[in-house]
Structures are given as C-alpha cells and as structure tokens.
Design an enzyme around this catalytic site. Sequence first.
Site, mmCIF file in Angstrom:
data_model
loop_
_atom_site.group_PDB
_atom_site.id
_atom_site.type_symbol
_atom_site.label_atom_id
_atom_site.label_comp_id
_atom_site.label_asym_id
_atom_site.label_seq_id
_atom_site.Cartn_x
_atom_site.Cartn_y
_atom_site.Cartn_z
ATOM 1 C CD GLN A 190 -2.560 0.136 5.182
ATOM 2 O OE1 GLN A 190 -2.332 1.266 4.760
ATOM 3 N NE2 GLN A 190 -1.591 -0.693 5.524
ATOM 4 N NE ARG A 209 10.883 2.829 -0.744
ATOM 5 C CZ ARG A 209 11.812 2.969 0.168
ATOM 6 N NH1 ARG A 209 12.351 4.162 0.352
ATOM 7 N NH2 ARG A 209 12.202 1.945 0.914
ATOM 8 C CE LYS A 242 3.258 -2.357 4.451
ATOM 9 N NZ LYS A 242 3.637 -0.979 4.794
ATOM 10 C CG ASP A 251 15.251 -1.273 1.758
ATOM 11 O OD1 ASP A 251 14.526 -0.275 1.600
ATOM 12 O OD2 ASP A 251 15.930 -1.483 2.785
ATOM 13 N N PRO A 300 0.843 -1.206 0.000
ATOM 14 C CG PRO A 300 0.059 -1.002 2.186
ATOM 15 C CD PRO A 300 0.788 -1.933 1.268
ATOM 16 C CG MET A 301 3.609 2.619 -1.542
ATOM 17 S SD MET A 301 4.856 2.533 -2.846
ATOM 18 C CE MET A 301 4.077 1.430 -4.000
ATOM 19 C CB CYS A 307 1.122 5.468 8.833
ATOM 20 S SG CYS A 307 1.338 7.108 8.113
HETATM 21 C C1 LIG Z 1 4.851 7.067 -1.017
HETATM 22 C C2 LIG Z 1 4.633 5.959 -0.011
HETATM 23 C C3 LIG Z 1 3.391 5.828 0.589
HETATM 24 C C4 LIG Z 1 3.160 4.798 1.524
HETATM 25 N N1 LIG Z 1 1.917 4.635 2.053
HETATM 26 C C5 LIG Z 1 1.657 3.579 2.867
HETATM 27 C C6 LIG Z 1 0.332 3.320 3.312
HETATM 28 O O1 LIG Z 1 -0.630 4.016 2.968
HETATM 29 N N2 LIG Z 1 0.148 2.244 4.144
HETATM 30 C C7 LIG Z 1 1.184 1.436 4.529
HETATM 31 O O2 LIG Z 1 0.972 0.484 5.280
HETATM 32 N N3 LIG Z 1 2.432 1.653 4.101
HETATM 33 C C8 LIG Z 1 2.692 2.677 3.265
HETATM 34 N N4 LIG Z 1 3.957 2.858 2.769
HETATM 35 C C9 LIG Z 1 5.013 1.903 3.120
HETATM 36 C C10 LIG Z 1 5.118 0.787 2.045
HETATM 37 O O3 LIG Z 1 3.955 0.004 2.000
HETATM 38 C C11 LIG Z 1 6.333 -0.126 2.267
HETATM 39 O O4 LIG Z 1 6.156 -0.881 3.436
HETATM 40 C C12 LIG Z 1 7.643 0.665 2.378
HETATM 41 O O5 LIG Z 1 7.737 1.621 1.344
HETATM 42 C C13 LIG Z 1 8.867 -0.258 2.288
HETATM 43 O O6 LIG Z 1 8.828 -1.025 1.124
HETATM 44 P P1 LIG Z 1 9.629 -0.615 -0.248
HETATM 45 O O7 LIG Z 1 11.062 -0.420 0.113
HETATM 46 O O8 LIG Z 1 9.365 -1.809 -1.141
HETATM 47 O O9 LIG Z 1 9.020 0.651 -0.744
HETATM 48 C C14 LIG Z 1 4.205 3.897 1.866
HETATM 49 C C15 LIG Z 1 5.455 4.058 1.264
HETATM 50 C C16 LIG Z 1 5.672 5.056 0.335
HETATM 51 C C17 LIG Z 1 7.034 5.173 -0.310
#
Ligand SMILES: Cc1cc2nc3c(=O)[nH]c(=O)nc-3n(C[C@H](O)[C@H](O)[C@H](O)COP(=O)(O)O)c2cc1C
Length: 333
Positions: A71, A225, A140, A203, A16-17, A101
């Site tokens: 979520q 990402r 999460k 990552d 989720p992002m 968050c």
């Molecule tokens: C722009 C952005 C928005 C995010 N929004 C959420 C969110 O709404 N809910 C959540 O549980 N995690 C959120 N995350 C965290 C991601 O779900 C993820 O756990 C975190 O980025 C690490 O994983 P990655 O390195 O693959 O990005 C967000 C991350 C980013 C970069």
Amino acid sequence: MRIGSVQLPSPFAIAPMAGMTDTAFRRLVKRHGGCGLVVTEMVSSEGLIRGIDRTLEYAEYTEEERPISIQIFGGDPDKMAAAAQIVEGMGADIVDVNMGCPVPKIAKHNAGCSLMREPAHAASVIAAMTRAVSIPVTVKMRAGWNDDERNAPTLAKMVEDAGAAAIAVHGRTAAQSYTGTADWDLVAAIANDLTIPVFGSGDCIEPEQIVGRMQAGVEGVLVGRGVLRNPWILSHAADLIDGRTPRPVTPEERGRFLLEYIDLLVLERSDDARALTHDKWVINKLRALGSWFTKGLDNGSHLRTAINSASSLLELRETISAFFFCAHAETAR
Ligand SMILES: Cc1cc2nc3c(=O)[nH]c(=O)nc-3n(C[C@H](O)[C@H](O)[C@H](O)COP(=O)(O)O)c2cc1C
C-alpha cells in the site's frame, strides 16, 4: 476470488495497519490459514522514489506472504505512477492506494483520505498508475471525509472507471476516525453497484461477523483490529464458511504466537548500525501488539502491564511464558 489476474485463496485479508502489520506479523497470521491476501503498512510514494531505507523496509515482504499487496500513499499522479513502478519492480502482486488515512500529517499533503475530497484528482492518480504498471491497482477508502461528504459510492465508481481492479471501503468517515460504527449498508450498496470486487472493512472482531458481512454482499473482508486481538480469526472464519467448527485456540498456542513473533522480529532490521537499539525496537513492537492481543483475555490487563514493564527480551519471553504456560499448567493441576 480474483483481483485482476491475481487469484486469492480466500476472500479474507489482513487489513493494512501502520506500525502493526509488519512482515513478521503477516507471516505468522498467514501460517494459521484462512488468509487470502496480506497488505503492507502504508508506504510513502515520495520515500520510495527517493529510495529512503526506512521506507523500503516498510515495503519488505517474504515469498510465503504471497499474494502480497503493497500500500502506498501520496497525492501526485506522476509520483504515484513512479512509485507503483517501483512496487512492481519489487515483485509485489498488487499495488494499493491509501485514500483512507485521516491522520493530518498524511491528509494535509493531499494524500490519504483528503484525496476523497477531490474525486476527479483521485481518479487521475489511479489512471496514471494503471497506465504505468501491469499489476492490479487497488484503492482503500473510507465512507467519505465527514458526514456532509459521504462520497465513497461516487468515488468508487470513478476509480473503477479509471482502471482500479478492486476497492476496499472502511465504512467510517475520516472525521469519525475510529469512533461510532462502520456503515456496512453503505459498503454493501457500493459492492452492489460495482463490477470489480469490493472488500468491506470495519469492526469484525468475531469470525461469525466476517461470515455475516460476506453474506451481506461484499466479495471479501479486510480484518484489522480483530486480527491483532485474535490472529486465528481469519482461519476460524474460513472454517465457518466451509461448514467446519473452528478449533479453540489454547493458551499455549497464544503464548507461542507471541514468542514466535519475538523470534522473527529479532531477525529483522538487525544491521550493525542499529544493534544498540534493536532489542528496544522489538520490545516496543511487542508492547504495541500486546495492547490489542491481551484484550478479552482472562487477566489480559495483567499481562498487558507486565509486557509494558519488561525491559529486556529475556524478561519479555519469561513474562509471556509465565502467563500462558505456567499459569495454565497450575490451573490444570
Ligand atoms: C493501528 C492502525 C493502523 C492502521 N493503518 C492503516 C494503514 O496504514 N492503511 C490503511 O489503509 N488503513 C489503516 N488502518 C485502517 C484499517 O486498515 C481498517 O480499515 C480499520 O481499522 C477498520 O477495520 P477494523 O475494525 O477491522 O480494524 C489502520 C488501523 C489501525 C487500527
């Protein structure tokens, strides 16, 4: 792999992002394959209960995205249970709780990662939700609040006992935000300790890293990402795990992804009330994705700047076509 009664076609999921993983983006990623689960942007439990239009929009999804997890965030057990019922009524397959968050606006309301600071209360939120709905409730979380409070292993066990059907752990603390690196040893230790499926997050920007993390013992990987940079990453990871060589993505395919994203967004949220600001909204969505999508591309910073300065949808489409189609055709000649 299953989460409760929900069968996932692949153990890889789009994390989720907020601001990024809208229904249009999720559909496009899913169409490229390898994606077993999509999760909405976080949605306010209060907003759901009050029926606020904007909140409901964040929870929208289409049938082709299934299985879909919505979520929600919030800290009050009764309200989170009521919100979970609304999510179930909307037809979602899974309801996920945001305990990761770190943003003060969320955390100060006893929601997001601040729930990790009160594990008994966090578990009571999950218990209230699992009593209220029959779809799986998942959580999460992060590694913990800060280096002194890395309590994900304890909280994970507590929410499992409270009825959670799966958990995902982003191996950073809230204090770290996105600095440093995710602690996958911690994630693997939690996966070892729990009976329910554990997803790791953090990552993975190459498909090989996703496969490597699976081998370290988690049941699934949430990719955030990395999907924004390369929407084919989950499909490539699925290829690798099945022993196939991933097919390289051509510049034209990358260009088409952005153009199709514009086409889908143009059809979203286009009611009369917002007609005047709708193009601007689409342009801003493309700018947000562009800042990730252009990373690592030859001349990516040039494209990023050009996307950021496009002031109409026509200009945006021309900019993308010129970069991915014309430039490539010229070098091929
Ligand atoms: C722009 C952005 C928005 C995010 N929004 C959420 C969110 O709404 N809910 C959540 O549980 N995690 C959120 N995350 C965290 C991601 O779900 C993820 O756990 C975190 O980025 C690490 O994983 P990655 O390195 O693959 O990005 C967000 C991350 C980013 C970069």
